[in-house]
Design a protein around this motif. Structure first.
Motif, PDB file in Angstrom:
ATOM      1  N   GLU A  65       0.813  -1.212   0.000  1.00  0.00           N
ATOM      2  CA  GLU A  65       0.000   0.000   0.000  1.00  0.00           C
ATOM      3  C   GLU A  65       0.850   1.268   0.000  1.00  0.00           C
ATOM      4  OE1 GLU A  65      -3.181   0.130   2.960  1.00  0.00           O
ATOM      5  OE2 GLU A  65      -2.893  -2.016   3.265  1.00  0.00           O
ATOM      6  N   ARG A  66       1.803   1.313   0.901  1.00  0.00           N
ATOM      7  CA  ARG A  66       2.623   2.515   1.080  1.00  0.00           C
ATOM      8  C   ARG A  66       4.043   2.095   1.399  1.00  0.00           C
ATOM      9  NH1 ARG A  66       0.351   5.920   5.605  1.00  0.00           N
ATOM     10  NH2 ARG A  66       1.830   4.875   6.957  1.00  0.00           N
ATOM     11  N   HIS A  67       5.009   2.794   0.843  1.00  0.00           N
ATOM     12  CA  HIS A  67       6.404   2.381   0.944  1.00  0.00           C
ATOM     13  C   HIS A  67       7.268   3.586   1.305  1.00  0.00           C
ATOM     14  CE1 HIS A  67       9.782  -0.190  -1.142  1.00  0.00           C
ATOM     15  NE2 HIS A  67      10.040   0.068   0.124  1.00  0.00           N
ATOM     16  N   THR A  68       7.585   3.711   2.587  1.00  0.00           N
ATOM     17  CA  THR A  68       8.482   4.768   3.060  1.00  0.00           C
ATOM     18  C   THR A  68       9.895   4.196   3.146  1.00  0.00           C
ATOM     19  OG1 THR A  68       6.701   5.780   4.350  1.00  0.00           O
ATOM     20  CG2 THR A  68       8.962   6.377   4.941  1.00  0.00           C
ATOM     21  N   ILE A  69      10.866   4.873   2.541  1.00  0.00           N
ATOM     22  CA  ILE A  69      12.242   4.374   2.524  1.00  0.00           C
ATOM     23  C   ILE A  69      13.154   5.417   3.147  1.00  0.00           C
ATOM     24  CG2 ILE A  69      14.110   3.443   1.125  1.00  0.00           C
ATOM     25  CD1 ILE A  69      12.054   2.810  -1.046  1.00  0.00           C
ATOM     26  N   ILE A  70      13.825   5.026   4.223  1.00  0.00           N
ATOM     27  CA  ILE A  70      14.731   5.928   4.938  1.00  0.00           C
ATOM     28  C   ILE A  70      16.165   5.617   4.504  1.00  0.00           C
ATOM     29  CG2 ILE A  70      15.550   6.689   7.193  1.00  0.00           C
ATOM     30  CD1 ILE A  70      12.877   5.684   8.356  1.00  0.00           C
ATOM     31  N   GLU A  71      16.839   6.605   3.938  1.00  0.00           N
ATOM     32  CA  GLU A  71      18.208   6.412   3.446  1.00  0.00           C
ATOM     33  C   GLU A  71      19.038   7.669   3.730  1.00  0.00           C
ATOM     34  OE1 GLU A  71      21.544   5.497   2.497  1.00  0.00           O
ATOM     35  OE2 GLU A  71      20.183   3.853   1.951  1.00  0.00           O
ATOM     36  N   PRO A  72      20.118   7.550   4.532  1.00  0.00           N
ATOM     37  CA  PRO A  72      20.893   8.731   4.901  1.00  0.00           C
ATOM     38  C   PRO A  72      21.976   9.133   3.896  1.00  0.00           C
ATOM     39  CG  PRO A  72      21.732   6.836   6.083  1.00  0.00           C
ATOM     40  CD  PRO A  72      20.537   6.361   5.294  1.00  0.00           C
ATOM     41  N   HIS A  73      22.434   8.189   3.085  1.00  0.00           N
ATOM     42  CA  HIS A  73      23.567   8.483   2.208  1.00  0.00           C
ATOM     43  C   HIS A  73      23.092   9.263   0.984  1.00  0.00           C
ATOM     44  CE1 HIS A  73      27.087   7.978  -0.312  1.00  0.00           C
ATOM     45  NE2 HIS A  73      27.743   7.581   0.753  1.00  0.00           N
ATOM     46  N   PRO A  74      23.689  10.421   0.684  1.00  0.00           N
ATOM     47  CA  PRO A  74      23.166  11.269  -0.401  1.00  0.00           C
ATOM     48  C   PRO A  74      23.211  10.618  -1.781  1.00  0.00           C
ATOM     49  CG  PRO A  74      25.280  12.093   0.405  1.00  0.00           C
ATOM     50  CD  PRO A  74      24.819  11.055   1.379  1.00  0.00           C
ATOM     51  N   GLU A  75      24.246   9.849  -2.075  1.00  0.00           N
ATOM     52  CA  GLU A  75      24.330   9.221  -3.394  1.00  0.00           C
ATOM     53  C   GLU A  75      23.306   8.087  -3.524  1.00  0.00           C
ATOM     54  OE1 GLU A  75      28.421   8.147  -3.764  1.00  0.00           O
ATOM     55  OE2 GLU A  75      29.101  10.221  -3.869  1.00  0.00           O
ATOM     56  N   MET A  76      23.146   7.312  -2.468  1.00  0.00           N
ATOM     57  CA  MET A  76      22.123   6.263  -2.490  1.00  0.00           C
ATOM     58  C   MET A  76      20.728   6.874  -2.511  1.00  0.00           C
ATOM     59  SD  MET A  76      23.776   3.535   0.182  1.00  0.00           S
ATOM     60  CE  MET A  76      25.574   3.505   0.342  1.00  0.00           C
ATOM     61  N   PHE A  77      20.569   8.008  -1.824  1.00  0.00           N
ATOM     62  CA  PHE A  77      19.264   8.676  -1.829  1.00  0.00           C
ATOM     63  C   PHE A  77      18.939   9.200  -3.224  1.00  0.00           C
ATOM     64  CE2 PHE A  77      16.301  12.184  -1.118  1.00  0.00           C
ATOM     65  CZ  PHE A  77      15.344  11.543  -0.347  1.00  0.00           C
ATOM     66  N   GLU A  78      19.936   9.693  -3.940  1.00  0.00           N
ATOM     67  CA  GLU A  78      19.707  10.147  -5.313  1.00  0.00           C
ATOM     68  C   GLU A  78      19.264   8.985  -6.202  1.00  0.00           C
ATOM     69  OE1 GLU A  78      22.103  12.323  -9.006  1.00  0.00           O
ATOM     70  OE2 GLU A  78      23.023  12.155  -7.020  1.00  0.00           O
ATOM     71  N   ARG A  79      19.902   7.815  -6.019  1.00  0.00           N
ATOM     72  CA  ARG A  79      19.480   6.645  -6.792  1.00  0.00           C
ATOM     73  C   ARG A  79      18.063   6.214  -6.396  1.00  0.00           C
ATOM     74  NH1 ARG A  79      25.197   5.374  -6.460  1.00  0.00           N
ATOM     75  NH2 ARG A  79      24.954   4.253  -4.488  1.00  0.00           N
ATOM     76  N   LEU A  80      17.735   6.383  -5.116  1.00  0.00           N
ATOM     77  CA  LEU A  80      16.384   6.092  -4.656  1.00  0.00           C
ATOM     78  C   LEU A  80      15.371   7.003  -5.350  1.00  0.00           C
ATOM     79  CD1 LEU A  80      14.066   5.180  -2.830  1.00  0.00           C
ATOM     80  CD2 LEU A  80      15.058   6.542  -0.969  1.00  0.00           C
ATOM     81  N   GLN A  81      15.693   8.272  -5.468  1.00  0.00           N
ATOM     82  CA  GLN A  81      14.787   9.204  -6.131  1.00  0.00           C
ATOM     83  C   GLN A  81      14.582   8.820  -7.594  1.00  0.00           C
ATOM     84  OE1 GLN A  81      13.043  11.122  -4.321  1.00  0.00           O
ATOM     85  NE2 GLN A  81      14.110  12.950  -3.590  1.00  0.00           N
ATOM     86  N   GLN A  82      15.641   8.394  -8.256  1.00  0.00           N
ATOM     87  CA  GLN A  82      15.528   7.955  -9.645  1.00  0.00           C
ATOM     88  C   GLN A  82      14.670   6.689  -9.745  1.00  0.00           C
ATOM     89  OE1 GLN A  82      19.657   7.511 -10.689  1.00  0.00           O
ATOM     90  NE2 GLN A  82      20.007   9.711 -10.879  1.00  0.00           N
TER      91      GLN A  82
END
Length: 206
Positions: free
Chosen positions: A72-89
């Motif tokens: 239903e809903r997927h919250t993803i917590i990621e502190p590393h900026p490069e991994m977070f950028e890949r998460l956004q993509q």
């Protein structure tokens, strides 16, 4: 990793078969895919609803496994900026899904846990004892926020769970589901895993 660890300042490199941080830390490997898939299946099989918090994006293996289950809903917590950028993509490629990226360490976001039906916990620690300690610490912390019936999924890097660790698990959760998941591990720092060929998937139900 803790907020004061400086983890978010280290460079990362995504390769075909692994994610490497600071040219030293092999954070995730492709051989973990069957384990992540099975953990997602067991977690969701033990929930009535599927509002999930995932701690750590890494290579996106577990995120993909959860999305394949149509949560239903997927919250993803990621502190590393490069991994977070890949998460956004990665999120942009799934416009129909309710995916909510959070750029932070999980320790700063425990207020979200009360809204979750399940938490998928897969972060990195520098060695085996540190990973075991982080798993136990997270289970204890999460238990103080989760509603009855909510659950935490994680994997256990050692082939057994000792009595002290079991006591902590059962003192905070009413039911524990443990399954041996066959894997073909590479270098993990635990020789027993290469010999036995499995990791333990743990689902702790509040």
């Amino acid at each position: 990793m803790k907020p004061d660890s400086g983890w978010h300042r280290l460079p990362s490199r995504l390769e075909a078969d692994q994610l490497v941080v600071d040219d030293h830390y092999k954070v995730m490997k492709r051989w973990e895919t069957p384990l992540m898939q099975r953990m997602a299946e067991i977690l969701l099989a033990n929930l009535e609803r599927t509002r999930i918090i995932e701690v750590g994006f890494g290579m996106g293996i577990s995120a993909g496994a959860l999305q394949n289950q149509k949560i239903e809903r997927h919250t993803i917590i990621e502190p590393h900026p490069e991994m977070f950028e890949r998460l956004q993509q990665w999120r942009a490629e799934r416009p129909q899904a309710d995916i909510r990226p959070v750029h932070d360490y999980w320790q700063n976001q425990t207020g979200l846990f009360a809204e979750a039906d399940g938490i998928f916990f897969d972060t990195y620690a520098e060695d085996v004892p540190a990973l075991v300690d982080e798993n136990v610490s997270f289970l204890v912390e999460a238990a103080s926020h989760l509603r009855p019936g909510a659950a935490v999924a994680l994997f256990w890097i050692l082939p057994t769970i000792d009595e002290v660790q079991q006591e902590k698990l059962y003192s905070h959760y009413r039911r524990i589901v443990i399954e041996r998941v066959p894997v073909e591990p590479g270098t993990t720092g635990v020789n027993a895993l290469a010999r036995l060929g499995f990791l333990l998937a743990i689902i702790a139900i509040k």
